[in-house]
Design a protein around this motif. Sequence first.
Motif, PDB file in Angstrom:
ATOM      1  N   UNK A  13      -7.566 -10.929   7.490  1.00 55.01           N
ATOM      2  CA  UNK A  13      -6.745 -10.039   6.654  1.00 55.01           C
ATOM      3  C   UNK A  13      -7.173 -10.068   5.193  1.00 55.01           C
ATOM      4  N   UNK A  14      -6.991  -8.948   4.471  1.00 53.92           N
ATOM      5  CA  UNK A  14      -7.343  -8.905   3.049  1.00 53.92           C
ATOM      6  C   UNK A  14      -6.309  -9.640   2.198  1.00 53.92           C
ATOM      7  N   UNK A  15      -6.772 -10.102   1.037  1.00 55.94           N
ATOM      8  CA  UNK A  15      -5.821 -10.689   0.084  1.00 55.94           C
ATOM      9  C   UNK A  15      -5.282  -9.572  -0.812  1.00 55.94           C
ATOM     10  N   UNK A  16      -4.098  -9.772  -1.356  1.00 58.02           N
ATOM     11  CA  UNK A  16      -3.572  -8.840  -2.356  1.00 58.02           C
ATOM     12  C   UNK A  16      -4.258  -9.133  -3.687  1.00 58.02           C
ATOM     13  N   UNK A  17      -4.407  -8.198  -4.619  1.00 58.60           N
ATOM     14  CA  UNK A  17      -4.116  -6.775  -4.456  1.00 58.60           C
ATOM     15  C   UNK A  17      -5.289  -6.051  -3.800  1.00 58.60           C
ATOM     16  N   UNK A  18      -5.037  -4.852  -3.263  1.00 64.71           N
ATOM     17  CA  UNK A  18      -6.114  -4.039  -2.706  1.00 64.71           C
ATOM     18  C   UNK A  18      -5.800  -2.550  -2.866  1.00 64.71           C
ATOM     19  N   UNK A  19      -6.830  -1.746  -2.653  1.00 64.20           N
ATOM     20  CA  UNK A  19      -6.633  -0.295  -2.626  1.00 64.20           C
ATOM     21  C   UNK A  19      -6.431   0.094  -1.164  1.00 64.20           C
ATOM     22  N   UNK A  20      -5.474   0.960  -0.894  1.00 64.69           N
ATOM     23  CA  UNK A  20      -5.249   1.417   0.484  1.00 64.69           C
ATOM     24  C   UNK A  20      -5.487   2.910   0.580  1.00 64.69           C
ATOM     25  N   UNK A  21      -6.225   3.289   1.613  1.00 62.79           N
ATOM     26  CA  UNK A  21      -6.402   4.703   1.945  1.00 62.79           C
ATOM     27  C   UNK A  21      -5.574   4.944   3.200  1.00 62.79           C
ATOM     28  N   UNK A  22      -4.524   5.736   3.036  1.00 62.54           N
ATOM     29  CA  UNK A  22      -3.614   6.007   4.145  1.00 62.54           C
ATOM     30  C   UNK A  22      -3.886   7.408   4.670  1.00 62.54           C
ATOM     31  N   UNK A  23      -4.384   7.500   5.882  1.00 69.35           N
ATOM     32  CA  UNK A  23      -4.769   8.805   6.434  1.00 69.35           C
ATOM     33  C   UNK A  23      -4.114   9.014   7.800  1.00 69.35           C
ATOM     34  N   UNK A  24      -2.977   9.714   7.791  1.00 71.10           N
ATOM     35  CA  UNK A  24      -2.273   9.935   9.053  1.00 71.10           C
ATOM     36  C   UNK A  24      -2.105  11.429   9.279  1.00 71.10           C
ATOM     37  N   UNK A  25      -1.269  11.785  10.260  1.00 73.39           N
ATOM     38  CA  UNK A  25      -1.036  13.190  10.547  1.00 73.39           C
ATOM     39  C   UNK A  25      -0.233  13.879   9.450  1.00 73.39           C
ATOM     40  N   UNK A  26       0.580  13.102   8.745  1.00 76.42           N
ATOM     41  CA  UNK A  26       1.447  13.701   7.722  1.00 76.42           C
ATOM     42  C   UNK A  26       1.064  13.345   6.297  1.00 76.42           C
ATOM     43  N   UNK A  27       0.191  12.352   6.115  1.00 73.37           N
ATOM     44  CA  UNK A  27      -0.107  11.876   4.765  1.00 73.37           C
ATOM     45  C   UNK A  27      -1.581  11.589   4.540  1.00 73.37           C
ATOM     46  N   UNK A  28      -2.038  11.858   3.323  1.00 73.12           N
ATOM     47  CA  UNK A  28      -3.353  11.405   2.859  1.00 73.12           C
ATOM     48  C   UNK A  28      -3.111  10.863   1.467  1.00 73.12           C
ATOM     49  N   UNK A  29      -3.130   9.560   1.331  1.00 71.38           N
ATOM     50  CA  UNK A  29      -2.777   8.967   0.044  1.00 71.38           C
ATOM     51  C   UNK A  29      -3.692   7.792  -0.289  1.00 71.38           C
ATOM     52  N   UNK A  30      -3.934   7.644  -1.587  1.00 69.78           N
ATOM     53  CA  UNK A  30      -4.605   6.446  -2.073  1.00 69.78           C
ATOM     54  C   UNK A  30      -3.557   5.642  -2.837  1.00 69.78           C
ATOM     55  N   UNK A  31      -3.493   4.353  -2.554  1.00 76.23           N
ATOM     56  CA  UNK A  31      -2.473   3.528  -3.166  1.00 76.23           C
ATOM     57  C   UNK A  31      -3.032   2.214  -3.675  1.00 76.23           C
ATOM     58  N   UNK A  32      -2.403   1.684  -4.717  1.00 78.69           N
ATOM     59  CA  UNK A  32      -2.737   0.332  -5.153  1.00 78.69           C
ATOM     60  C   UNK A  32      -1.619  -0.564  -4.639  1.00 78.69           C
ATOM     61  N   UNK A  33      -1.996  -1.550  -3.829  1.00 82.23           N
ATOM     62  CA  UNK A  33      -1.007  -2.443  -3.234  1.00 82.23           C
ATOM     63  C   UNK A  33      -1.105  -3.795  -3.926  1.00 82.23           C
ATOM     64  N   UNK A  34      -0.050  -4.154  -4.680  1.00 84.78           N
ATOM     65  CA  UNK A  34      -0.068  -5.409  -5.420  1.00 84.78           C
ATOM     66  C   UNK A  34       0.491  -6.554  -4.577  1.00 84.78           C
ATOM     67  N   UNK A  35       1.485  -6.243  -3.767  1.00 84.64           N
ATOM     68  CA  UNK A  35       2.199  -7.245  -2.974  1.00 84.64           C
ATOM     69  C   UNK A  35       2.977  -6.490  -1.900  1.00 84.64           C
ATOM     70  N   UNK A  36       3.570  -7.216  -0.958  1.00 91.88           N
ATOM     71  CA  UNK A  36       4.466  -6.554  -0.008  1.00 91.88           C
ATOM     72  C   UNK A  36       5.594  -5.891  -0.810  1.00 91.88           C
ATOM     73  N   UNK A  37       5.764  -4.618  -0.652  1.00 93.72           N
ATOM     74  CA  UNK A  37       6.841  -3.902  -1.360  1.00 93.72           C
ATOM     75  C   UNK A  37       6.445  -3.322  -2.705  1.00 93.72           C
ATOM     76  N   UNK A  38       5.213  -3.619  -3.180  1.00 94.48           N
ATOM     77  CA  UNK A  38       4.779  -3.087  -4.488  1.00 94.48           C
ATOM     78  C   UNK A  38       3.612  -2.124  -4.308  1.00 94.48           C
TER      79      UNK A  38
END
Length: 307
Positions: A91-116
Amino acid sequence: MHEEYGGVVPELASRDHIRRLIPLLERVLVEAACHRSDMAAIAYTSGPGLAGALLVGASFAEALAQTLNISALPVHHLEGHLLSPLLGKSPPEFPFIALLVSGGHTQLMRVAEVGEYELLGESLDDAAGEAFDKTAKLLGLGYPGGPALAALAMKGTAGRFKLPRPMLNSGDLAFSFSGLKTAVLTIVRSRSLDEADKADLAAEFQEAVAEVLATKAIAACRKHRLSRLVVAGGVGANLRLRERLDAAMAKFGGKVFYPELELCTDNGAMIAFCGAQRLLRGMVPESRGGAFAVRPRWPLNELAQAF
Ligand code: KG4
Ligand code: ZN
């Protein structure tokens, strides 16, 4: 069940969920060699999604939690996808960049922690998965079209047809995929395509989507000086997208983290995992005496408001 209609019929889906939930719970407990009394809490998807299907899951989970006198944890569907790579072997360590690609969403996110989660950019129109599904339909493939289109693309060659790379050089982290689908429609209408043509068109479409997604994902990593990229959501199962992301990230000196292939598309394990992470951090909502609500529309940056 939905194939006949070319898409999900909400009422049929929720009625089917009612029929399946109790047998499913029983089967899962047997497979996991657990008893109901072993459960510390029950996580369930409270949004975003189809209201009817969300209500079935929410009422079942809340009722069961009340009966067992344990907490019910409402979970954001996309947070489940975002954290799903943490279920993997490395598993990756925090923080990381997430590319979320689903049927309803295409988003780039910065994930600092669970919930952030910080939203960096998203699609202005169709999601990547939606573009795959609609293009598959134009090429006469079944529903859901993403995997079928990807399989057809394997037999074809990109570049023979020329499709645009929407917003590739827009200088921001936004996406747009509806023009790509329209470009395919124009080609489909202008001539009759044989199987080889369709495969070449599918390959070019896949290449266009993969190129735009990979370029912007790397741009996000560069901008935020992060060398860990997490890819989640159904389109993350696409092998050509993975190839392009791996190559671009290796050049950048970083690493891409994927969920196990079976955890890429929608699944319950990622929701349970997300609930477990929240439970471990004491992020448990106050008891509302059995009252609950679902959020069919729920931007991820409003996550805190649900608790
Ligand atoms: O995350 P997901 O299972 O459900 C949503 O939350 O939307 O994503 C489903 C989407 C569908 O649009 C499907 O066509 C697409 O992911 N998909 C793929 C592949 N497998 C699933 N798209 C391209 N290539 C694939 N191999
Ligand atoms: Zn999903």
